[in-house]
Design a protein around this motif. Structure first.
Motif, PDB file in Angstrom:
ATOM      1  N   TRP A 351       0.839  -1.204   0.000  1.00 18.77           N
ATOM      2  CA  TRP A 351       0.000   0.000   0.000  1.00 18.77           C
ATOM      3  C   TRP A 351       0.874   1.256   0.000  1.00 18.77           C
ATOM      4  O   TRP A 351       2.042   1.214   0.380  1.00 18.77           O
ATOM      5  N   VAL A 352       0.274   2.333  -0.414  1.00 17.10           N
ATOM      6  CA  VAL A 352       1.028   3.553  -0.621  1.00 17.10           C
ATOM      7  C   VAL A 352       0.164   4.761  -0.253  1.00 17.10           C
ATOM      8  O   VAL A 352      -1.067   4.719  -0.375  1.00 17.10           O
ATOM      9  N   VAL A 353       0.808   5.793   0.213  1.00 16.28           N
ATOM     10  CA  VAL A 353       0.161   7.096   0.381  1.00 16.28           C
ATOM     11  C   VAL A 353       0.639   7.974  -0.767  1.00 16.28           C
ATOM     12  O   VAL A 353       1.843   8.140  -0.967  1.00 16.28           O
ATOM     13  N   MET A 354      -0.307   8.520  -1.512  1.00 15.75           N
ATOM     14  CA  MET A 354       0.046   9.378  -2.643  1.00 15.75           C
ATOM     15  C   MET A 354       0.034  10.828  -2.185  1.00 15.75           C
ATOM     16  O   MET A 354      -0.964  11.303  -1.617  1.00 15.75           O
ATOM     17  N   MET A 355       1.147  11.532  -2.427  1.00 12.33           N
ATOM     18  CA  MET A 355       1.291  12.907  -1.961  1.00 12.33           C
ATOM     19  C   MET A 355       1.749  13.824  -3.094  1.00 12.33           C
ATOM     20  O   MET A 355       2.599  13.450  -3.908  1.00 12.33           O
ATOM     21  N   ASP A 356       1.166  14.994  -3.110  1.00 13.60           N
ATOM     22  CA  ASP A 356       1.719  16.081  -3.912  1.00 13.60           C
ATOM     23  C   ASP A 356       3.017  16.531  -3.228  1.00 13.60           C
ATOM     24  O   ASP A 356       3.309  16.110  -2.095  1.00 13.60           O
ATOM     25  N   LYS A 408       4.943   2.143   9.359  1.00 12.06           N
ATOM     26  CA  LYS A 408       3.802   1.216   9.343  1.00 12.06           C
ATOM     27  C   LYS A 408       3.891   0.234   8.169  1.00 12.06           C
ATOM     28  O   LYS A 408       2.998  -0.599   7.986  1.00 12.06           O
ATOM     29  N   GLY A 409       4.959   0.339   7.375  1.00 11.62           N
ATOM     30  CA  GLY A 409       5.142  -0.585   6.262  1.00 11.62           C
ATOM     31  C   GLY A 409       4.630  -0.067   4.941  1.00 11.62           C
ATOM     32  O   GLY A 409       4.658  -0.797   3.937  1.00 11.62           O
ATOM     33  N   GLY A 410       4.153   1.167   4.925  1.00 11.64           N
ATOM     34  CA  GLY A 410       3.671   1.743   3.677  1.00 11.64           C
ATOM     35  C   GLY A 410       4.796   2.351   2.856  1.00 11.64           C
ATOM     36  O   GLY A 410       5.954   2.407   3.281  1.00 11.64           O
ATOM     37  N   LYS A 411       4.431   2.792   1.689  1.00 10.30           N
ATOM     38  CA  LYS A 411       5.382   3.495   0.824  1.00 10.30           C
ATOM     39  C   LYS A 411       4.776   4.820   0.387  1.00 10.30           C
ATOM     40  O   LYS A 411       3.608   5.113   0.657  1.00 10.30           O
ATOM     41  N   LEU A 412       5.599   5.608  -0.287  1.00 12.89           N
ATOM     42  CA  LEU A 412       5.169   6.932  -0.728  1.00 12.89           C
ATOM     43  C   LEU A 412       5.168   7.006  -2.246  1.00 12.89           C
ATOM     44  O   LEU A 412       6.103   6.529  -2.895  1.00 12.89           O
ATOM     45  N   ALA A 413       4.133   7.626  -2.793  1.00  8.86           N
ATOM     46  CA  ALA A 413       4.116   7.995  -4.204  1.00  8.86           C
ATOM     47  C   ALA A 413       4.061   9.516  -4.238  1.00  8.86           C
ATOM     48  O   ALA A 413       3.030  10.111  -3.901  1.00  8.86           O
ATOM     49  N   LEU A 414       5.176  10.130  -4.574  1.00 12.42           N
ATOM     50  CA  LEU A 414       5.251  11.584  -4.629  1.00 12.42           C
ATOM     51  C   LEU A 414       5.005  12.008  -6.072  1.00 12.42           C
ATOM     52  O   LEU A 414       5.881  11.886  -6.929  1.00 12.42           O
ATOM     53  N   VAL A 415       3.805  12.465  -6.322  1.00  5.27           N
ATOM     54  CA  VAL A 415       3.374  12.794  -7.681  1.00  5.27           C
ATOM     55  C   VAL A 415       3.259  14.310  -7.774  1.00  5.27           C
ATOM     56  O   VAL A 415       2.363  14.921  -7.187  1.00  5.27           O
ATOM     57  N   THR A 416       4.183  14.914  -8.521  1.00  2.00           N
ATOM     58  CA  THR A 416       4.306  16.372  -8.552  1.00  2.00           C
ATOM     59  C   THR A 416       4.132  16.904  -9.970  1.00  2.00           C
ATOM     60  O   THR A 416       4.444  16.212 -10.945  1.00  2.00           O
ATOM     61  N   ASN A 417       3.667  18.127 -10.063  1.00  2.00           N
ATOM     62  CA  ASN A 417       3.579  18.772 -11.377  1.00  2.00           C
ATOM     63  C   ASN A 417       4.829  19.577 -11.701  1.00  2.00           C
ATOM     64  O   ASN A 417       4.840  20.361 -12.656  1.00  2.00           O
ATOM     65  N   ARG A 418       5.887  19.411 -10.926  1.00  6.04           N
ATOM     66  CA  ARG A 418       7.205  19.862 -11.363  1.00  6.04           C
ATOM     67  C   ARG A 418       7.576  19.047 -12.598  1.00  6.04           C
ATOM     68  O   ARG A 418       7.250  17.858 -12.689  1.00  6.04           O
ATOM     69  N   ASP A 419       8.267  19.658 -13.538  1.00  7.86           N
ATOM     70  CA  ASP A 419       8.666  18.938 -14.740  1.00  7.86           C
ATOM     71  C   ASP A 419       9.558  17.753 -14.360  1.00  7.86           C
ATOM     72  O   ASP A 419      10.401  17.852 -13.468  1.00  7.86           O
ATOM     73  N   ARG A 420       9.347  16.631 -15.035  1.00  9.34           N
ATOM     74  CA  ARG A 420      10.096  15.422 -14.691  1.00  9.34           C
ATOM     75  C   ARG A 420      11.599  15.600 -14.823  1.00  9.34           C
ATOM     76  O   ARG A 420      12.382  14.936 -14.134  1.00  9.34           O
ATOM     77  N   THR A 421      12.038  16.516 -15.700  1.00 13.61           N
ATOM     78  CA  THR A 421      13.475  16.749 -15.850  1.00 13.61           C
ATOM     79  C   THR A 421      14.096  17.342 -14.589  1.00 13.61           C
ATOM     80  O   THR A 421      15.329  17.364 -14.456  1.00 13.61           O
ATOM     81  N   LEU A 422      13.252  17.796 -13.660  1.00 13.16           N
ATOM     82  CA  LEU A 422      13.747  18.398 -12.420  1.00 13.16           C
ATOM     83  C   LEU A 422      13.715  17.418 -11.247  1.00 13.16           C
ATOM     84  O   LEU A 422      14.032  17.803 -10.116  1.00 13.16           O
ATOM     85  N   ASP A 423      13.339  16.165 -11.498  1.00 15.78           N
ATOM     86  CA  ASP A 423      13.211  15.186 -10.402  1.00 15.78           C
ATOM     87  C   ASP A 423      14.500  15.048  -9.600  1.00 15.78           C
ATOM     88  O   ASP A 423      14.459  14.848  -8.374  1.00 15.78           O
ATOM     89  N   HIS A 424      15.633  15.122 -10.278  1.00 13.77           N
ATOM     90  CA  HIS A 424      16.917  14.973  -9.584  1.00 13.77           C
ATOM     91  C   HIS A 424      17.063  16.034  -8.495  1.00 13.77           C
ATOM     92  O   HIS A 424      17.478  15.719  -7.366  1.00 13.77           O
ATOM     93  N   VAL A 495      -4.027   4.182  -0.260  1.00 11.60           N
ATOM     94  CA  VAL A 495      -4.906   4.239   0.908  1.00 11.60           C
ATOM     95  C   VAL A 495      -5.188   5.674   1.354  1.00 11.60           C
ATOM     96  O   VAL A 495      -6.092   5.907   2.152  1.00 11.60           O
ATOM     97  N   MET A 496      -4.394   6.629   0.851  1.00 12.58           N
ATOM     98  CA  MET A 496      -4.608   8.031   1.248  1.00 12.58           C
ATOM     99  C   MET A 496      -4.022   8.932   0.172  1.00 12.58           C
ATOM    100  O   MET A 496      -2.985   8.608  -0.435  1.00 12.58           O
ATOM    101  N   GLN A 497      -4.699  10.064  -0.090  1.00 13.96           N
ATOM    102  CA  GLN A 497      -4.203  11.066  -1.036  1.00 13.96           C
ATOM    103  C   GLN A 497      -4.063  12.394  -0.296  1.00 13.96           C
ATOM    104  O   GLN A 497      -4.999  12.834   0.386  1.00 13.96           O
ATOM    105  N   VAL A 498      -2.885  13.006  -0.426  1.00 13.45           N
ATOM    106  CA  VAL A 498      -2.577  14.225   0.320  1.00 13.45           C
ATOM    107  C   VAL A 498      -2.117  15.302  -0.655  1.00 13.45           C
ATOM    108  O   VAL A 498      -1.238  15.059  -1.493  1.00 13.45           O
TER     109      VAL A 498
END
Length: 537
Positions: A351-356, A408-424, A495-498
């Motif tokens: 399971w994962v918590v998705m966050m901006d 708690k054993g979960g993971k994070l999905a950090l989904v941002t509208n920053r351009d993907r070329t800036l992920d680093h 399981v959660m969106q933030v």
């Protein structure tokens, strides 16, 4: 956090990126001024500064040199244009190379002469610059045309620097002495004839800068009283040959000279092409003892601070910077989200918590302060420069929440509208703030063009839905390290969106969102943080 603290953070991040989008190369920040919202420039004729100090027309004792050093330190300047300097070693006595970058005119040494007052043998009279370390110097050139190919006549010295105010060109001059009349063209004395030949050369340099529409400064010992508007050189410099309005301002026009015998100054600081405040006057920095026989030099230093006017902050930005409510709200929201994670039944499957990210994990209020005080609005270039600075801070309360999710054993999905070329840069910023993210427990996904093009208003309604589906299907392209990506993030249940925007929730748009329906169906799984600075509204 108050306004001054925020602005200090901006300066450390390289405010030039916000004001002019010209971040210094090779990792050097352009913002190394002592004055984070400006740049202090100074001109000072040091009167025959020699090395050793006991040489030349004005020999100085150790005690006198100590006073000169203290005076130089008291200037609190960023760039000092010096005249009558014999060598770099001479300049370094007052501006040590541990703190300053030193440059001197490359004019060929002229023959020595017998000094008028002391009867001693002279040393060289050259112009030099002392630039505080950390300020990026782009180019240095001896401006030889002012020398007129005459032995002993001083050359100028050009300098291009990057500052928080952008790129600035400076020209340090020490003009021919002995022509103190307002109209040199009507005098037959040799000094005025020489000065009359230097004047159009200086005017041509100014004209070239005017055509470039760039910020420039001409400063030094003009050996001429430019304060009168009818002074011929003043009129020539202030008039463009194409009849356009000149941007040049003599910041020392209203200044009284420091020397008791000579109230009309001959040391000047002229500024052109500058979009900031030029209403204030240059200032003569007095010596402790202004008795003419006790003065440390026959010229005082003259300083001027270049500053960009600061526009007022919007209510939204000021609220986020200054109010206690903002920090209270974000902490209480994350506390509630933590309680929800702790009490709700969690899946036995991944399971994962998705966050901006922006204003959800990372606080970018310093960027907003910077652009607003510069009178600007959001622009992709200034935003990219800010992201690359990696100086965003944490939203209050987020770190404890993230630690709970991972514990708690979960993971994070950090989904941002920053351009993907800036992920680093985003990844480095997150890790620098102490967040326990790794490629194993966190999938960072910046936005691509596909996130918008795939919107079909059915299965994919907003520009994060595609990435949401990829997280759930195990097909996400996640940031790994060193600008590499991986697809090892298996299928996870969200399981959660933030977020801080209602479009951070699945299949929701600003136009069609039903806040009451979302609240009634969320069971604490939809978490929204305050952000009045910007959004999809």
């Amino acid at each position: 956090m108050n306004i001054s603290q925020v602005m200090k953070g901006i300066a450390l991040a390289g405010a030039s990126a916000l004001l002019s989008v010209c971040q210094a190369a090779d990792g050097n920040e352009a913002a190394a001024s002592l004055h984070h919202n400006g740049l202090v420039v100074t001109t000072w004729n040091v009167e025959h500064l020699a090395y050793p100090a006991t040489d030349g027309c004005t020999p100085r004792t150790d005690a006198e040199m100590e006073k000169l050093k203290a005076y130089a330190s008291s200037l609190e300047s960023d760039i000092v244009a010096l005249q009558e300097v014999a060598s770099l070693k001479a300049a370094a006595q007052l501006f040590p190379e541990s703190d300053w970058q030193l440059f001197i005119s490359e004019r060929e040494d002229s023959p020595a002469y017998i000094c008028r007052k002391s009867g001693r043998e002279s040393t060289q009279q050259k112009v030099a610059f002392a630039v505080r370390k950390g300020i990026k110097v782009n180019d240095v050139n001896t401006f030889s045309p002012l020398g007129l190919d005459m032995v002993g006549l001083r050359h100028g010295l050009e300098l291009d620097v990057d500052s928080e105010l952008g790129t600035i060109s400076l020209l340090n001059v020490h003009m021919k002495s002995g022509c103190f009349v307002d109209n040199y063209s009507r005098e037959e004395k040799e000094a005025c004839e020489i000065f009359a030949k230097q004047a159009p050369i200086l005017d041509s340099w100014v004209e070239a800068k005017e055509k470039q529409d760039s910020t420039y400064v001409v400063l030094g010992d003009f050996n001429h009283r430019l304060s009168a508007p009818y002074n011929r050189l003043t009129m020539e410099l202030m008039k463009n040959s194409d009849n356009t309005v000149s941007s040049l301002v003599n910041t020392s026009a209203d200044m009284i000279g420091c020397h008791p015998y000579y109230p009309a100054p001959i040391d000047h600081i002229l500024v052109g092409g500058f979009k900031g405040d030029l209403s204030k006057s240059s200032t003569a920095i007095l010596f402790d003892d202004m008795d003419p026989k006790a003065m440390l030099s026959d010229h005082c230093a003259v300083s001027f601070e270049l500053t960009i006017p600061q526009h007022p902050l919007s209510t939204a930005v000021k609220w986020q910077v200054e109010s206690k409510e903002y920090g209270y709200l974000t902490r209480s929201i994350y506390q509630g989200a933590t309680n929800t994670i702790n009490r709700k039944p969690l899946p036995n499957t991944p399971w994962v918590v998705m966050m901006d990210i922006d204003e959800t994990v990372l606080n970018n209020v310093a960027y907003q302060v910077g652009i607003e005080q510069a009178g600007q609005t959001y622009h992709p270039d200034t935003w990219a420069a800010w992201v690359k600075s990696e100086k965003a801070t944490l939203v209050p309360g987020v770190k404890g929440f993230i630690e709970t999710v991972l514990n708690k054993g979960g993971k994070l999905a950090l989904v941002t509208n920053r351009d993907r070329t800036l992920d680093h840069h985003t990844w480095r910023n997150l890790q620098a703030l102490g967040l326990p993210v790794s490629p194993e427990n966190t999938c960072l996904m910046g936005r691509t063009a596909e996130d918008k093009s795939k919107i079909d208003h059915s299965m994919i309604v907003n520009d994060k839905d595609l990435r949401r589906q990829q997280i759930e299907a195990g097909t996400a392209s996640c940031y790994a390290s060193a600008n590499k990506r991986h697809s090892n993030f298996s299928a996870h249940k969200i399981v959660m969106q933030v977020g801080d925007n209602i479009e951070d929730f699945a299949k929701v748009t600003q136009e069609d969102a039903d806040a009451e329906a979302l609240l009634s169906s969320s069971d604490g799984s939809l978490v929204l943080l305050p952000n009045a600075m910007y959004g999809s509204w």
